[in-house]
Enzyme design. Structure first.
Site, PDB file in Angstrom:
ATOM      1  N   LYS A 117       0.837  -1.209   0.000  1.00 30.36           N
ATOM      2  CA  LYS A 117       0.000   0.000   0.000  1.00 30.36           C
ATOM      3  C   LYS A 117       0.868   1.253   0.000  1.00 30.36           C
ATOM      4  CE  LYS A 117      -3.346   2.918   0.364  1.00 30.36           C
ATOM      5  NZ  LYS A 117      -4.186   3.059   1.556  1.00 30.36           N
ATOM      6  N   LYS A 149       1.281  11.767   5.489  1.00 33.70           N
ATOM      7  CA  LYS A 149       1.583  10.710   6.450  1.00 33.70           C
ATOM      8  C   LYS A 149       2.042   9.446   5.750  1.00 33.70           C
ATOM      9  CE  LYS A 149      -1.573   8.035   7.682  1.00 33.70           C
ATOM     10  NZ  LYS A 149      -2.119   6.712   7.288  1.00 33.70           N
TER      11      LYS A 149
END
Length: 304
Positions: A175, A244
């Site tokens: 991911k 992030k």
């Protein structure tokens, strides 16, 4: 409830988690939910979910628990902290749909596994629209038997579910690879489109050409047409969350000893946007910073 209905816990009912929980309810499953936002809990309850007061209470009643949470710190608190899932007695499979990075996934696994819980990291890709439509890509790693146990549940959430490996954390790494590519390409696309607008090109014409040429990407196909050209900035994924993910990916790359010169440069742009008030804005609003620097606007409604 349908004949094949399962009792499922779901924690985190935000922009992504809320629609995923609704997909599970629509599939006929009994859903036990928790979130720190009472409004999100009330919405799920109105659709048939049962609200519980803590993660521990969810894990005390549901054999399978999903979490969809914004940061690694929140994931660790929900899983392992006081009143967390680790204190429940019924949970046997834990699946994290968040993007936390491999190290946090492994830390949570180390905390839950001694309790007899099989841990899956199962980050998703496809944005809010994909969550609402049930078309998310889901990258799952961990015990294959546990994966098979929850595969029907995952099919209610996404259409691109794949088991990427037995090692917890491998789904997270994949991911992060995906999001690092998306974030870096978006930064380059935004810069290039501002350059073209500054040179006097019609942004709508630029987009039409690039979208069918070698420069096409998710950024040109999804971000640009409505969110940017129509000045809506509403893709549905916050810029600070993309930042992030970039930072998590680069920290993992550093631990692996890989060179990431291009992506590190993109990170600096996200850091700059964050430092100059972009918190809470959509990721597509990154282009506004570049427009300010470049003195040109990438809009379908040209201001001559």
């Amino acid at each position: 409830m349908t004949a094949n209905a399962l009792t499922v816990g779901f924690i985190g009912l935000g922009a992504m988690g809320g629609p995923m929980a609704e997909r599970l309810l629509a599939a006929g499953h009994r859903l036990l939910v928790h979130d720190v936002d009472p409004a999100m809990v009330a919405r799920a309850a109105a659709l048939g979910a049962t609200a519980l007061p803590s993660p521990a209470a969810v894990a005390d009643a549901a054999p399978v628990v999903f979490v969809s949470l914004p940061t690694p710190e929140v994931v660790k608190q929900v899983a392992l902290g006081a009143g967390g899932l680790v204190e429940g007695s019924a949970m046997r499979v834990y699946a994290d749909l968040s993007t936390t990075g491999a190290r946090v996934a492994q830390e949570v696994a180390a905390g839950l596994s001694p309790k007899g819980v099989a841990v899956l990291d199962a980050p998703v890709s496809g944005g809010v629209a994909g969550a609402q439509a049930g078309t998310l890509s889901i990258m799952v790693s961990g015990d294959r038997v546990a994966f098979e146990r929850v595969s029907d549940l995952l099919q209610a959430i996404g259409k691109g579910t794949i088991h990427v490996g037995e090692q917890v954390g491998q789904g997270q790494t994949l991911k992060l690879v995906n999001n690092l590519i998306a974030a870096t390409v978006w930064a380059a696309t935004a810069e290039a489109m501002v350059m073209g607008a500054k040179a006097g090109l019609d942004p709508a014409v630029m987009h039409a050409v690039v979208a069918r040429s070698s420069g096409r990407s998710f950024s040109t196909e999804v971000f640009m047409p409505e969110a940017v050209l129509e000045r809506r900035f509403d893709f549905g994924f916050r810029l600070e969350l993309m930042r992030k993910d970039v930072r998590l990916a680069l920290a993992e790359a550093e631990a692996l000893g890989t060179t990431m010169l291009t992506c590190t440069t993109a990170k600096q742009l996200y850091d700059h946007a964050h430092a100059h008030g972009a918190e809470g804005q959509d990721v597509t609003a990154l282009i506004r910073l570049l427009e300010t620097w470049g003195g040109a606007e990438v809009s379908a409604q040209r201001r001559d």
